[in-house]
Design a protein around this motif. Structure first.
Motif, mmCIF file in Angstrom:
data_model
loop_
_atom_site.group_PDB
_atom_site.id
_atom_site.type_symbol
_atom_site.label_atom_id
_atom_site.label_comp_id
_atom_site.label_asym_id
_atom_site.label_seq_id
_atom_site.Cartn_x
_atom_site.Cartn_y
_atom_site.Cartn_z
ATOM 1 N N GLY A 152 0.800 -1.211 0.000
ATOM 2 C CA GLY A 152 0.000 0.000 0.000
ATOM 3 C C GLY A 152 0.833 1.261 0.000
ATOM 4 N N TYR A 153 1.928 1.257 0.733
ATOM 5 C CA TYR A 153 2.840 2.408 0.767
ATOM 6 C C TYR A 153 3.263 2.748 -0.653
ATOM 7 N N ARG A 158 -0.691 14.610 -6.128
ATOM 8 C CA ARG A 158 -0.025 15.140 -4.941
ATOM 9 C C ARG A 158 -1.026 15.759 -3.965
ATOM 10 N N LYS A 159 -2.123 16.286 -4.478
ATOM 11 C CA LYS A 159 -3.166 16.791 -3.589
ATOM 12 C C LYS A 159 -3.764 15.663 -2.766
ATOM 13 N N ALA A 160 -3.993 14.516 -3.401
ATOM 14 C CA ALA A 160 -4.531 13.363 -2.678
ATOM 15 C C ALA A 160 -3.548 12.870 -1.627
ATOM 16 N N ILE A 178 -0.348 0.500 9.022
ATOM 17 C CA ILE A 178 0.599 1.591 9.242
ATOM 18 C C ILE A 178 0.414 2.609 8.131
ATOM 19 N N THR A 179 0.321 3.879 8.556
ATOM 20 C CA THR A 179 0.070 4.975 7.630
ATOM 21 C C THR A 179 0.990 6.130 7.976
ATOM 22 N N PRO A 212 -1.393 8.975 2.397
ATOM 23 C CA PRO A 212 -2.331 8.365 3.344
ATOM 24 C C PRO A 212 -2.579 6.873 3.144
ATOM 25 N N GLU A 213 -1.985 6.279 2.114
ATOM 26 C CA GLU A 213 -2.280 4.885 1.808
ATOM 27 C C GLU A 213 -1.724 3.956 2.891
ATOM 28 N N PRO A 214 -2.562 3.132 3.505
ATOM 29 C CA PRO A 214 -2.089 2.244 4.575
ATOM 30 C C PRO A 214 -1.462 0.963 4.030
#
Length: 317
Positions: A49-50, A135-137, A266-267, A273-275
């Motif tokens: 996810g990271y 990048r906004k997300a 972990i985030t 924000p992707e866990p």
């Protein structure tokens, strides 16, 4: 020792930080180019996810965040040290400031209207929009500086850095340390990636001379690799057992009331924000380790630094 595989892309500032440290330590490494924007299926296969850049792969161990990568490289190649005594605590503190406060001021200046127009010159308008949306997300929870405020802060920080270089070639002494590599990368982006706004550096010639010394370090011994082979490497390997290898500390430090073996996520605290979900197998004073399985990458351990990351239990179904 298994190969060092750095997953990065050329314009990534934090990747430049790691590439220079590899050069300083004269290490050989394999280079995997990853996309600048989502989706990143090969990245997620390894990290779970990271999606921030860069990350380091050694066999079936995945090390996220440049701060943790620095620790791994120091363990692998202690000399020359990026945490020299005395003063390694100061070096880490300056590095953390540079990777956060300095970085965001510099990038807000770099990617203001003039710098962004230069970066996307000759590209279709949708390319700039896609980058901005991506990048906004990633920074949805952040308060970002406006370019004029960022420029004012950046100028002040550059003057302070210039003062640090009075009478010595590097920020904290006669040799570069982690502080130098962390300070360098956002300034590198200004100078190399957005040169139309790089005149901000001209008022601090000592900083420019220091940047020349940093650039001359080089980037080690690089060999091109690709993500498909990197995933194959992970699938063919077994992750390093907890308490062995490059993160040898296994002492459990429980600050969350979450026992080892729990399913967790972990985030990043702010940007990205992707866990990443997995089973918590290590929570030491410096890092977390998750065990997870991917149908392509197989069984991997994904490692994060404690500072800058949030650990939460995942409710069972």
């Amino acid at each position: 020792m298994a190969d060092l595989i750095l997953h990065h892309y050329p314009a990534s500032p934090f990747s430049e930080k790691v590439r220079l440290i590899l050069g300083y330590k004269k290490m050989a490494w394999k280079s995997v180019m990853i996309p600048t924007l989502m989706p990143k299926p090969d990245v997620v296969a390894l990290t779970g996810g990271y999606r921030k850049t860069p990350f380091l792969q050694i066999g079936a161990d995945i090390y996220c965040d440049s701060a943790l990568i620095c620790d791994v490289l120091e363990h692998l190649q202690p000399s020359p040290s990026i945490y020299p005594e005395p003063g390694k605590g100061l070096a880490r503190t300056v590095a953390q400031w540079a990777d956060g406060t300095l970085f965001w001021a510099a990038m807000a200046h770099n990617l203001g209207p003039k710098g962004a127009a230069h970066m996307f010159a000759g590209m279709p308008p949708e390319a700039a929009r896609a980058f901005g949306d991506d990048r906004k997300a990633m920074s949805f929870a952040m308060t970002r500086l406006r370019p004029p405020d960022a420029a004012a802060a950046y100028k002040s920080y550059l003057r302070r850095l210039s003062d640090m270089l009075d009478g010595q070639p590097f920020l904290l002494g006669q040799a570069p340390c982690v502080a130098d590599f962390s300070v360098y990368h956002p300034l590198w982006f200004t100078r190399v990636r957005t040169p139309v706004v790089a005149d901000i550096l001209d008022h601090t010639p000592a900083v420019l001379a220091w940047m020349d010394r940093m650039q001359a370090i080089g980037q080690g011994i690089m060999e091109k690799f690709d993500s498909t082979r990197a995933i194959t490497v992970a699938a063919a390997a077994e992750p390093t057992p907890v308490g062995q290898g490059y993160l040898s500390d296994s002492t459990f430090q429980d600050d969350h009331g979450i026992p080892l073996g729990s399913r967790v996520a972990i985030t990043s605290e702010s940007f990205g924000p992707e866990p990443t979900e997995g089973d918590l197998i290590a929570a030491t004073r410096t890092h977390f380790t998750l065990s997870r399985t991917d149908e392509r990458a197989g069984h991997v351990h994904v490692h994060f630094p404690r500072i800058g990351y949030v650990l939460k239990a995942v409710a069972s179904a």
